[in-house]
Design a protein around this motif. Structure first.
Motif, short mmCIF file in Angstrom:
data_model
loop_
_atom_site.label_atom_id
_atom_site.label_comp_id
_atom_site.label_asym_id
_atom_site.label_seq_id
_atom_site.Cartn_x
_atom_site.Cartn_y
_atom_site.Cartn_z
N LYS A 2 35.06 -85.33 37.53
CA LYS A 2 34.67 -86.25 36.42
C LYS A 2 34.90 -87.58 36.62
O LYS A 2 34.49 -88.66 36.57
CB LYS A 2 35.03 -85.58 35.11
CG LYS A 2 34.27 -84.35 34.60
CD LYS A 2 34.50 -83.97 33.10
CE LYS A 2 33.79 -85.10 31.97
NZ LYS A 2 34.36 -84.65 30.94
N TYR A 59 26.95 -86.97 29.94
CA TYR A 59 26.98 -85.38 30.01
C TYR A 59 26.38 -85.09 28.43
O TYR A 59 26.43 -85.44 27.56
CB TYR A 59 28.33 -84.90 29.85
CG TYR A 59 29.13 -85.25 31.19
CD1 TYR A 59 29.20 -84.39 32.17
CD2 TYR A 59 29.83 -86.55 31.18
CE1 TYR A 59 29.82 -84.51 33.27
CE2 TYR A 59 30.48 -86.77 32.26
CZ TYR A 59 30.61 -85.92 33.51
OH TYR A 59 31.05 -85.95 34.40
N SER A 60 25.39 -83.88 28.89
CA SER A 60 24.62 -83.35 27.56
C SER A 60 24.68 -81.76 27.79
O SER A 60 24.54 -81.49 28.82
CB SER A 60 23.18 -83.84 27.48
OG SER A 60 22.53 -83.53 28.67
N ILE A 118 25.58 -77.59 31.54
CA ILE A 118 25.75 -79.08 31.09
C ILE A 118 25.15 -79.75 32.37
O ILE A 118 24.87 -79.38 33.54
CB ILE A 118 27.14 -79.44 31.36
CG1 ILE A 118 27.93 -78.72 30.27
CG2 ILE A 118 27.30 -80.55 31.14
CD1 ILE A 118 27.83 -79.16 28.73
N ARG A 119 24.45 -80.71 31.84
CA ARG A 119 23.58 -81.85 32.33
C ARG A 119 24.38 -83.12 32.51
O ARG A 119 24.90 -83.41 31.39
CB ARG A 119 22.29 -81.95 31.90
CG ARG A 119 21.29 -82.89 32.97
CD ARG A 119 19.84 -82.91 32.36
NE ARG A 119 19.08 -83.76 33.19
CZ ARG A 119 18.80 -85.20 32.98
NH1 ARG A 119 19.62 -85.68 32.14
NH2 ARG A 119 17.99 -85.86 33.83
N VAL A 120 24.46 -83.58 33.80
CA VAL A 120 25.22 -84.96 33.92
C VAL A 120 24.34 -85.98 34.60
O VAL A 120 23.50 -85.45 35.51
CB VAL A 120 26.61 -84.84 34.62
CG1 VAL A 120 26.29 -84.32 36.11
CG2 VAL A 120 27.08 -86.22 34.60
N SER A 162 20.70 -87.02 38.54
CA SER A 162 21.44 -86.08 37.82
C SER A 162 21.51 -84.60 38.36
O SER A 162 20.94 -84.46 39.46
CB SER A 162 20.37 -85.93 36.48
OG SER A 162 19.31 -85.54 36.76
N GLN A 201 22.87 -80.34 37.01
CA GLN A 201 23.31 -79.53 36.24
C GLN A 201 24.16 -78.21 36.51
O GLN A 201 23.91 -77.89 37.72
CB GLN A 201 22.53 -79.29 35.09
CG GLN A 201 21.20 -78.26 35.69
CD GLN A 201 20.18 -78.11 34.49
OE1 GLN A 201 19.55 -78.91 33.83
NE2 GLN A 201 19.79 -76.60 34.39
N LYS A 216 32.79 -75.36 28.26
CA LYS A 216 32.19 -76.73 28.12
C LYS A 216 32.81 -77.52 29.29
O LYS A 216 32.20 -78.34 30.23
CB LYS A 216 32.11 -77.53 26.88
CG LYS A 216 31.35 -78.71 26.80
CD LYS A 216 31.24 -79.20 25.37
CE LYS A 216 30.70 -80.64 25.18
NZ LYS A 216 31.76 -81.65 25.56
N GLU A 271 31.16 -79.00 33.00
CA GLU A 271 31.20 -80.47 33.12
C GLU A 271 31.68 -80.98 34.39
O GLU A 271 31.02 -81.63 35.09
CB GLU A 271 31.82 -81.18 31.88
CG GLU A 271 31.07 -81.25 30.74
CD GLU A 271 31.79 -81.95 29.51
OE1 GLU A 271 33.20 -82.34 29.87
OE2 GLU A 271 31.23 -82.40 28.48
N ALA A 303 29.17 -79.73 37.01
CA ALA A 303 28.07 -80.59 37.00
C ALA A 303 28.39 -82.09 37.73
O ALA A 303 27.62 -82.21 38.56
CB ALA A 303 27.58 -80.89 35.69
N ALA A 304 29.55 -82.41 37.40
CA ALA A 304 29.93 -83.77 38.23
C ALA A 304 30.22 -83.60 39.52
O ALA A 304 29.75 -84.45 40.46
CB ALA A 304 31.29 -84.17 37.46
#
Length: 223
Positions: free
Chosen positions: A157, A174-175, A190-192, A199, A201, A207, A211, A214-215
């Motif tokens: 991240k 992030y979502s 998680i989608r970044v 993007s 995910q 969580k 994350e 995803a990163a």
């Protein structure tokens, strides 16, 4: 030679090379606020040269590392912050030529300006003396940073945040896409996204884990 003997001496001592084409280095040290050819084209070139040097260095230094870990290290080492910090260490700022307003506004201590000039100097050195000279300079001034990253590899991240800053992009967003499974064994998707760039995910049992994954996935796509 440039018009400033102190700059000439500093360039020769710092770069380990006495410039043949002084106009290249004058341009690398000229801010766009001057009504003269400035550093931006050389910064574009130097950014790519630096990336190739550091990428090759990491590839050879860390034979067992997966692509994602190499990307994390690379993102930190070529970030705008790292380039600016190295520019400060080697004393770049006093040699940059600014228009009065830019100097009065504090541009000489701007991470963006110092990072850009650092890359422009690498671009100028590459053009004037070749790849080997550019590599020798980067190895000399980046060595402590590479060793530091070896001791504490960066979290994906943080590396993604650094990539965004280095590439003048908006920060990662992030979502949560999905949450499933029972409370004792949840799964998060998680989608970044780096707006206007790309993007990715990924899933994880928490969580934070999702994350991180995803990163890492996005860093691999951006490489």
């Amino acid at each position: 030679m440039t018009d400033n003997p102190e700059t000439d001496a500093w360039l020769a001592d710092t770069l380990g090379h006495r410039p043949r084409d002084s106009a290249l280095f004058e341009r690398a040290l000229t801010h766009p606020s001057m009504d003269e050819p400035h550093y931006q084209r050389l910064e574009f070139l130097g950014d790519r040269v630096l990336g190739l040097i550091i990428s090759t260095w990491l590839y050879e230094r860390h034979e067992g590392d997966a692509e994602g870990k190499l990307n994390s290290r690379l993102a930190l080492l070529v970030s705008r912050t790292t380039c600016a910090d190295i520019a400060r260490e080697i004393g770049v700022a006093p040699h940059i030529r600014f228009g009065k307003q830019a100097r009065d506004d504090g541009s000489a201590d701007s991470d963006n300006v110092l990072g850009d000039v650092m890359e422009a100097l690498i671009g100028a050195l590459y053009r004037d003396a070749g790849f080997d000279a550019a590599r020798s300079f980067v190895y000399k001034v980046w060595e402590s940073r590479v060793e530091e990253v070896d001791r504490a590899p960066q979290h994906p991240k943080s590396a993604l945040q650094e990539w965004a800053a280095a590439n003048r992009a908006k920060p990662p967003v992030y979502s949560i896409v999905d949450r499933s499974g029972p409370p004792h064994n949840p799964r998060f998707t998680i989608r970044v996204e780096i707006p206007n760039r790309d993007s990715a995910q990924a899933e994880g049992s928490s969580k934070q884990e999702a994350e991180k994954a995803a990163a890492l996935a996005l860093l691999e796509k951006l490489a």
